[in-house]
Design a protein around this motif. Structure first.
Motif, PDB file in Angstrom:
ATOM      1  N   ASP A  82      -0.677   3.739 -13.705  1.00  0.00           N
ATOM      2  CA  ASP A  82       0.582   3.688 -13.397  1.00  0.00           C
ATOM      3  C   ASP A  82       1.005   3.537 -11.605  1.00  0.00           C
ATOM      4  O   ASP A  82       0.525   3.421 -10.840  1.00  0.00           O
ATOM      5  CB  ASP A  82       1.001   5.394 -13.306  1.00  0.00           C
ATOM      6  N   PRO A  83       2.302   3.347 -12.024  1.00  0.00           N
ATOM      7  CA  PRO A  83       2.961   2.218 -11.085  1.00  0.00           C
ATOM      8  C   PRO A  83       2.288   3.334  -9.342  1.00  0.00           C
ATOM      9  O   PRO A  83       2.534   2.005  -8.846  1.00  0.00           O
ATOM     10  CB  PRO A  83       4.614   3.062 -11.132  1.00  0.00           C
ATOM     11  N   SER A  84       2.449   4.881 -10.040  1.00  0.00           N
ATOM     12  CA  SER A  84       2.297   4.884  -8.118  1.00  0.00           C
ATOM     13  C   SER A  84       1.241   4.287  -7.139  1.00  0.00           C
ATOM     14  O   SER A  84       0.473   4.795  -6.266  1.00  0.00           O
ATOM     15  CB  SER A  84       2.848   6.227  -7.911  1.00  0.00           C
ATOM     16  N   ASN A  85      -0.201   4.340  -8.593  1.00  0.00           N
ATOM     17  CA  ASN A  85      -1.463   4.611  -8.346  1.00  0.00           C
ATOM     18  C   ASN A  85      -1.993   3.524  -8.260  1.00  0.00           C
ATOM     19  O   ASN A  85      -2.597   2.697  -8.402  1.00  0.00           O
ATOM     20  CB  ASN A  85      -2.194   5.715  -9.131  1.00  0.00           C
ATOM     21  N   ILE A  86      -1.196   2.140  -9.354  1.00  0.00           N
ATOM     22  CA  ILE A  86      -1.537   0.737  -8.565  1.00  0.00           C
ATOM     23  C   ILE A  86      -0.859   0.706  -7.504  1.00  0.00           C
ATOM     24  O   ILE A  86      -2.508  -0.331  -6.676  1.00  0.00           O
ATOM     25  CB  ILE A  86      -0.576  -0.142 -10.007  1.00  0.00           C
ATOM     26  N   GLY A  87      -0.479   0.519  -6.940  1.00  0.00           N
ATOM     27  CA  GLY A  87       0.692   0.119  -5.560  1.00  0.00           C
ATOM     28  C   GLY A  87      -0.395   0.807  -4.144  1.00  0.00           C
ATOM     29  O   GLY A  87      -0.982   0.450  -3.720  1.00  0.00           O
ATOM     30  N   ARG A  88      -0.849   1.809  -4.986  1.00  0.00           N
ATOM     31  CA  ARG A  88      -1.952   2.960  -4.414  1.00  0.00           C
ATOM     32  C   ARG A  88      -3.047   2.130  -3.568  1.00  0.00           C
ATOM     33  O   ARG A  88      -3.536   1.750  -2.440  1.00  0.00           O
ATOM     34  CB  ARG A  88      -2.240   4.315  -4.172  1.00  0.00           C
ATOM     35  N   SER A  89      -3.438   1.755  -4.634  1.00  0.00           N
ATOM     36  CA  SER A  89      -5.133   1.145  -4.883  1.00  0.00           C
ATOM     37  C   SER A  89      -5.118  -0.519  -3.805  1.00  0.00           C
ATOM     38  O   SER A  89      -5.721  -0.955  -3.324  1.00  0.00           O
ATOM     39  CB  SER A  89      -4.778   0.273  -6.251  1.00  0.00           C
ATOM     40  N   LEU A  90      -3.705  -1.482  -4.220  1.00  0.00           N
ATOM     41  CA  LEU A  90      -3.562  -2.141  -3.952  1.00  0.00           C
ATOM     42  C   LEU A  90      -3.280  -2.478  -2.506  1.00  0.00           C
ATOM     43  O   LEU A  90      -3.993  -3.536  -1.784  1.00  0.00           O
ATOM     44  CB  LEU A  90      -2.345  -2.982  -4.663  1.00  0.00           C
ATOM     45  N   VAL A  91      -2.610  -1.395  -1.826  1.00  0.00           N
ATOM     46  CA  VAL A  91      -2.455  -1.165  -0.336  1.00  0.00           C
ATOM     47  C   VAL A  91      -4.026  -0.408  -0.063  1.00  0.00           C
ATOM     48  O   VAL A  91      -4.442  -1.644   1.264  1.00  0.00           O
ATOM     49  CB  VAL A  91      -1.591   0.390  -0.083  1.00  0.00           C
ATOM     50  N   MET A  92      -4.789   0.200  -0.395  1.00  0.00           N
ATOM     51  CA  MET A  92      -6.046   0.494   0.386  1.00  0.00           C
ATOM     52  C   MET A  92      -6.555  -0.835   0.204  1.00  0.00           C
ATOM     53  O   MET A  92      -7.545  -1.215   1.006  1.00  0.00           O
ATOM     54  CB  MET A  92      -6.755   0.973  -0.454  1.00  0.00           C
ATOM     55  N   PHE A  93      -6.185  -1.827  -1.002  1.00  0.00           N
ATOM     56  CA  PHE A  93      -7.073  -3.677  -0.790  1.00  0.00           C
ATOM     57  C   PHE A  93      -6.786  -4.364   0.514  1.00  0.00           C
ATOM     58  O   PHE A  93      -7.396  -4.420   0.593  1.00  0.00           O
ATOM     59  CB  PHE A  93      -7.520  -4.024  -2.566  1.00  0.00           C
ATOM     60  N   GLU A  94      -5.356  -4.565   0.690  1.00  0.00           N
ATOM     61  CA  GLU A  94      -4.868  -4.974   1.782  1.00  0.00           C
ATOM     62  C   GLU A  94      -4.857  -4.566   2.769  1.00  0.00           C
ATOM     63  O   GLU A  94      -5.767  -5.413   3.907  1.00  0.00           O
ATOM     64  CB  GLU A  94      -3.276  -5.077   1.381  1.00  0.00           C
TER      65      GLU A  94
END
Length: 278
Positions: free
Chosen positions: A146-158
């Motif tokens: 889902d879009p919100s958790n995609i963004g959450r995951s990518l920010v964590m990886f960054e």
């Protein structure tokens, strides 16, 4: 003299009869008059522990407030919002506000955050690797779809140096916003409820502790990386615009931020969940 006594007896009998009639009338009226102490039933949709456990904990406390809490456990992360938007339930407790906002935008609904309850420490787990530096080139990383958790995951990886994102995208990031991926990681988007099942098949899985705990994994002990303490993704009690200020919803919010709930988190989820209230 006898006549006076007889008259007095007649009067007494009439008064007694009248009294009985009034009592019967009062009893009938009281039976037909609704009582002000009737219980209010409040339906709240949820998914899994610890959300369902918190609701079970406050259920007897709400009884004292004249509220019968009915917990509706659903099977995916769309149904609780559908049920709330369609007025099949009065509130839900399973999501963070970015996910709620995404649902509102997609469905033109008016769900409203009532009360932040706890921060779930988001992390990434691996069955094969012990350190994030050991993740090989081309490793497959599972994230929620889902879009919100995609963004959450990518920010964590960054934040943890795995990738770089287009400047300013923040939690709205998608894979298209990845500007640097030196080790050519492959991101596999899967259903939120399926994340834990992918642990055997991928190199790394990003998920909340609610899905990691059944695998006996905790962020402090087992996560290779976590998102930090400045998360925007607090698990929140959610209602609708038309009932958010109602007395039953406000009583529920008060009970869910009680000392009993705070102690529950400290005693049972101290390593994975931090209360978002004082």
């Amino acid at each position: 003299m006898n006549r006076k006594i007889m008259m007095m007896l007649v009067v007494v009998l009439m008064l007694v009869a009248a009294g009985c009639g009034n009592n019967e009338k009062q009893a009938e009226e009281s039976k037909n008059t609704p009582t002000t102490s009737e219980e209010t039933t409040l339906k709240v949709a949820s998914l899994i522990p610890p959300m369902t456990e918190v609701l079970e904990l406050v259920k007897p406390l709400l009884k004292e407030d004249g509220i019968n809490l009915e917990i509706v456990v659903l099977s995916d992360n769309v149904q609780p919002n559908n049920a709330l938007a369609n007025k099949e339930v009065d509130a839900n407790f399973f999501q963070h506000v970015p996910y709620m906002n995404q649902y509102n935008e997609a469905n033109k609904s008016e769900l409203v955050g009532v009360q932040p309850i706890y921060n779930a420490v988001y992390g990434a787990y691996s069955k094969t690797y012990k350190n994030i530096e050991d993740l090989p080139e081309g490793a497959t990383i599972a994230i929620a779809n889902d879009p919100s958790n995609i963004g959450r995951s990518l920010v964590m990886f960054e934040k943890n140096g795995l990738i770089k994102l287009k400047e300013g995208v923040g939690i709205n990031a998608t894979q298209a916003d990845i500007t640097e991926n030196v080790k050519k990681f492959k991101f596999k988007e899967v259903d939120l409820l399926m994340l834990a099942r992918t642990l055997d098949d991928v190199d790394l899985v990003a998920m909340t502790p609610a899905y990691a705990k059944p695998l006996n994994l905790t962020p402090k002990k087992d996560a290779l990386i976590t998102e930090g303490d400045d998360s925007d993704f607090v698990i929140t009690l959610v209602a609708r615009k038309d009932n958010v200020d109602s007395e039953p919803i406000q009583k529920l919010a008060k009970r869910m931020t009680s000392p009993e709930v705070k102690k529950f988190f400290e005693d049972n989820y101290g390593e994975i969940a931090v209360p978002a209230f004082k």
